[in-house]
Design an enzyme around this catalytic site. Structure first.
Site, short mmCIF file in Angstrom:
data_model
loop_
_atom_site.label_atom_id
_atom_site.label_comp_id
_atom_site.label_asym_id
_atom_site.label_seq_id
_atom_site.Cartn_x
_atom_site.Cartn_y
_atom_site.Cartn_z
N ASP A 1 -80.63 -4.31 -61.13
CA ASP A 1 -81.60 -3.23 -61.01
C ASP A 1 -82.29 -3.09 -62.36
O ASP A 1 -81.65 -2.72 -63.35
CB ASP A 1 -80.87 -1.93 -60.63
CG ASP A 1 -81.82 -0.75 -60.46
OD1 ASP A 1 -83.02 -0.89 -60.78
OD2 ASP A 1 -81.35 0.31 -60.01
N SER B 1 -101.64 -3.81 -62.23
CA SER B 1 -102.33 -3.65 -60.95
C SER B 1 -103.75 -3.18 -61.21
O SER B 1 -104.02 -2.54 -62.24
CB SER B 1 -101.60 -2.63 -60.07
OG SER B 1 -102.38 -2.27 -58.95
N TYR C 1 -97.82 5.92 -59.53
CA TYR C 1 -97.88 4.45 -59.55
C TYR C 1 -99.02 3.98 -60.45
O TYR C 1 -98.85 3.06 -61.26
CB TYR C 1 -98.08 3.93 -58.13
CG TYR C 1 -98.27 2.44 -58.03
CD1 TYR C 1 -97.19 1.57 -58.13
CD2 TYR C 1 -99.54 1.88 -57.85
CE1 TYR C 1 -97.36 0.19 -58.05
CE2 TYR C 1 -99.72 0.52 -57.76
CZ TYR C 1 -98.62 -0.32 -57.86
OH TYR C 1 -98.80 -1.68 -57.78
N ALA D 1 -100.36 5.49 -62.95
CA ALA D 1 -100.02 5.76 -64.35
C ALA D 1 -99.02 4.74 -64.89
O ALA D 1 -99.13 4.29 -66.03
CB ALA D 1 -99.45 7.17 -64.49
N SER D 2 -98.05 4.35 -64.06
CA SER D 2 -97.05 3.38 -64.51
C SER D 2 -97.69 2.03 -64.80
O SER D 2 -97.31 1.33 -65.75
CB SER D 2 -95.93 3.24 -63.47
OG SER D 2 -96.40 2.59 -62.29
N LYS D 3 -98.68 1.65 -63.99
CA LYS D 3 -99.35 0.37 -64.20
C LYS D 3 -100.31 0.42 -65.38
O LYS D 3 -100.46 -0.56 -66.12
CB LYS D 3 -100.09 -0.04 -62.92
CG LYS D 3 -99.16 -0.37 -61.75
CD LYS D 3 -98.19 -1.50 -62.10
CE LYS D 3 -97.35 -1.94 -60.92
NZ LYS D 3 -96.45 -3.06 -61.26
#
Length: 712
Positions: free
Chosen positions: A106, A185, A198, A200-202
């Site tokens: 993980d 992305s 999502y 923001a994470s990319k």
């Protein structure tokens, strides 16, 4: 300092604009020529090279494994689903890979990430390529999360999963002159509704690896991949729901993907490996998605309106009523734009998997989501663009009597913002971890014009404290008009140099999640009042300054440059290290800096001295703006309903350079801050320049040369 910045505000933009007009045509022609040469004569042969691929059990990760296997690479495949991973490894051996090792792991667990790299080194003795592909998504409006802490897993996997593996892999990649693939992305620049966490994470991944590219220089090549919609479990509708539960929602998939054609994972993987072997810096697949980047860059207002029109519905209506869903449900259209592989909701599962036990199973459903944004016809929306722009020039909001929440208001820009709102007679809710200092700020606000000022002693990284800040404002004033999300900390360190990489999590907890939490609780009240949100980021969010890789992941709304601030020291023991809290020009409020100084009686002066040297090395010859000037510009901009603000304004030219000539930014920053691998910030060229006689007195305010230390 203000005079210098005022002069640069006038001179820098036209100078850089003219320089880009003259320089870009031959520069782009040279880049094109070099790319042709690389594709014809300098394509890497990956046969026999060792490649780690995370998230390799399905989707793009699985196809990347097959593509590398066809080229004869040795593989280390990592994913949570061990059974599926073994099936992929067996296929890789059949189609050409000399050897394939599987690691059930993980990536959100730092120990598992270390085990992935250790497995590669113990089995093959080397590492040549690292492909950070693992990712998950969460589909919801920010205000609609039942528990706003639920989407933390998205950042844990998408961002920290890449940070952890990269941290452990860099020493081995340096030895082989290796390469890193960062799987971001197109969502990192395309603000699609319901995908905020999502997205923001990319975007954070792009900022991280662009900074890392400066830090590692030519030792390690980095390719940032920004795919559009590609066939995978995500485009089947798989997403992380509340309480860690995984859901497959075909209806919501149709809403989000709509009529955009979904590319084949095999073709995407081939394009990625081809680009990596040619040492390209960026890959967008399908390539036409790059047009969305330029659209968002030059026409962000229009892009926002179009996305709202396409995806959002009236308050309380189902998401299935959106135009995006209506379009894709037209007869025969779905069969044209969606590969057959994503028509079925089936996804790979492993019974007994560690995370699946925790996630309470899999749920497949249709669209039952509601939207909280009013949709209106495009013919009504487009004129509002012109009207709002016109109003910003002639109509300035009067904030007298309005209720404003300001986080981290005890010092620096947060403190100066409180004073600016107070002079305009706003009612204030001031929050900070230092209650006694905060009350002094509130007393000053009373004196200069605020009708009422409430203080809330709170830790902005604690979700319950964030809720208490908003509740205090509502219980005392009954409404909320402005939210200033100002909290931020910093960690000055190279990614590979952290002794414990998990130390950097506090930066994201406060800078990112601190803003997400309070925004989540504030949105319903701001909707009722037609209010405003001020998101404080930094120009570092587009400038890949070395040693600030974790801090640079800020998402940009208000983007100050170097602004004067006061250092606040608060000693705390955490793993036998001293954590220093201070307010610094790299951010808009007080920050933490992690140091390696032992906790001894004389350590405070030593830390102050060390930080001053580090700060001077980072700021170098860049003039530092005054905090009160910056605060005044922010409040004026908010009252004019402006969308973005950069202060000092001339820092915006660094964004132009980053957008049109990123290679030049990196070529400039690396020798300035990192003259040699063994060198420190203090011995860098930047520090040598700023120590020239008399230069500090011109460029740095006296408050930064002799920092006043606030303590409780």
């Amino acid at each position: 300092m203000d005079l210098i910045n005022w002069g640069l505000d006038i001179v820098a933009p036209p100078f850089i604009f003219c320089s880009l007009c003259l320089f870009l045509p031959p520069f782009n022609l040279l880049k094109f020529f070099l790319s042709v040469l690389r594709s014809l004569f300098f394509t890497e042969d990956v046969a026999g090279k060792v490649v780690i691929i995370t998230g390799a059990s399905s989707g793009i990760g699985e196809q990347l494994a097959y593509e590398y296997a066809r080229r004869g690479a040795c593989l280390v495949l990592a994913a949570r689903r061990g059974k599926s991973l073994h099936e992929v490894a067996d296929m890789c051996l059949e189609i050409g890979s000399p050897d394939a090792v599987t690691v059930t792991a993980d990536v959100s667990d730092v120990d598992d990430c270390k085990r992935i790299v250790d497995s590669a080194i113990s089995h093959f003795g080397r590492l040549d390529h690292l492909v950070n592909n693992a990712g998950i998504t969460s589909i919801s409006m920010v205000e609609e999360y039942n528990d706003i802490a639920d989407p933390r897993s998205v950042m844990d996997v998408n961002f920290w999963g890449s940070v952890y593996v990269t941290h452990f892999a860099i020493p081995h990649l340096r030895d082989t002159g290796g390469k890193i693939v960062a799987m971001s992305s197109s969502a990192s620049w395309l603000p699609a509704p319901r995908m905020s966490i999502y997205n923001a994470s990319k975007a954070a991944l792009v900022a991280l690896y662009e900074t890392l590219r400066v830090e590692v220089g030519s030792d390690i090549h980095i390719t940032v991949v920004t795919p559009g919609f590609i066939e995978s479990e995500m485009t089947k509708g798989k997403h992380l729901a509340g309480k860690g539960q995984v859901k497959v929602d075909l209806g919501m998939r149709d809403v989000l993907v709509s009529v955009f054609p979904v590319g084949k994972a095999e073709g995407c993987a081939k394009a990625i490996v081809n680009s990596l072997c040619r040492s390209e810096r960026y890959v967008t697949e399908p390539a036409w998605y790059r047009a969305a980047y330029w659209w968002e860059t030059f026409f962000p207002e229009l892009n926002d309106r179009l996305l709202q029109l396409l995806y959002l519905t009236k308050f309380g209506d189902s998401a299935s009523d959106s135009l995006s869903k209506m379009f894709v449900d037209l007869p025969g259209l779905k069969a044209m734009v969606y590969p057959s592989s994503i028509h079925s909701p089936e996804i790979k599962t492993d019974q007994g998997n560690k995370r699946e036990k925790k996630e309470n199973g899999l749920d497949i459903q249709g669209v039952e989501h509601s939207s909280s944004t009013l949709n209106s016809p495009l013919i009504v929306r487009l004129p509002t663009l012109f009207i709002s722009s016109l109003c910003s020039f002639f109509f300035t909001e009067d904030v007298g009597g309005k209720v404003v929440i300001i986080t981290d208001a005890a010092s620096s820009i947060g403190e100066q913002l409180a004073y600016q709102y107070a002079t305009r007679r706003a009612c204030l809710v001031l929050a900070d971890i230092r209650g006694e200092i905060l009350r002094k700020v509130a007393d000053t606000c009373y004196e200069i014009g605020s009708p009422d000022a409430v203080t809330v002693t709170a830790d902005v990284s604690d979700v319950n404290h964030r809720n208490r800040i908003v509740d205090s404002g509502i219980s005392h004033f009954g409404r909320l008009e402005h939210l200033v999300s100002n909290a931020g900390i910093i960690s000055i360190e190279m990614v590979e140099d952290y002794e414990d990489i998990t130390e950097a999590q506090s930066v994201v907890d406060i800078n990112f999640w601190g803003s997400v939490y309070i925004t989540h609780f504030a949105i319903p009240h701001l909707r009722n009042a037609g209010g405003k949100i001020i998101a404080m980021a930094s120009s570092a969010s587009w400038s890949p300054v070395p040693k600030l890789s974790i801090y640079n992941i800020n998402i940009t709304i208000v983007t100050p440059g170097f602004i004067e601030s006061k250092m606040i020291i608060n000693e705390d023991v955490r793993d036998f290290k001293l954590i220093t809290l201070f307010s610094c020009s790299l951010c808009t409020n007080f920050m933490h800096i992690f140091t390696s100084v032992p906790k001894i009686s004389s350590s405070l002066d030593l830390i102050v001295s060390r930080f001053i040297h580090l700060l001077q090395a980072l700021v170098s010859v860049f003039p530092m703006g005054k905090a009160d000037t910056c605060a005044k510009a922010i409040v004026k901009s908010v009252c004019r309903c402006e969308r973005y603000l950069t202060e000092p304004a001339w820092y915006k030219v660094t964004y132009w350079l980053k957008m049109f000539a990123p290679e030049l930014i990196e070529v400039f920053l690396r020798p300035l801050y990192l003259p040699k691998r063994a060198g420190s910030c203090v011995t860098s060229l930047s520090n040598m320049i700023v120590n020239l006689p008399g230069l500090k007195a011109i460029l740095h305010p006296s408050s930064m040369r002799l920092p006043e230390i606030k303590t409780e």
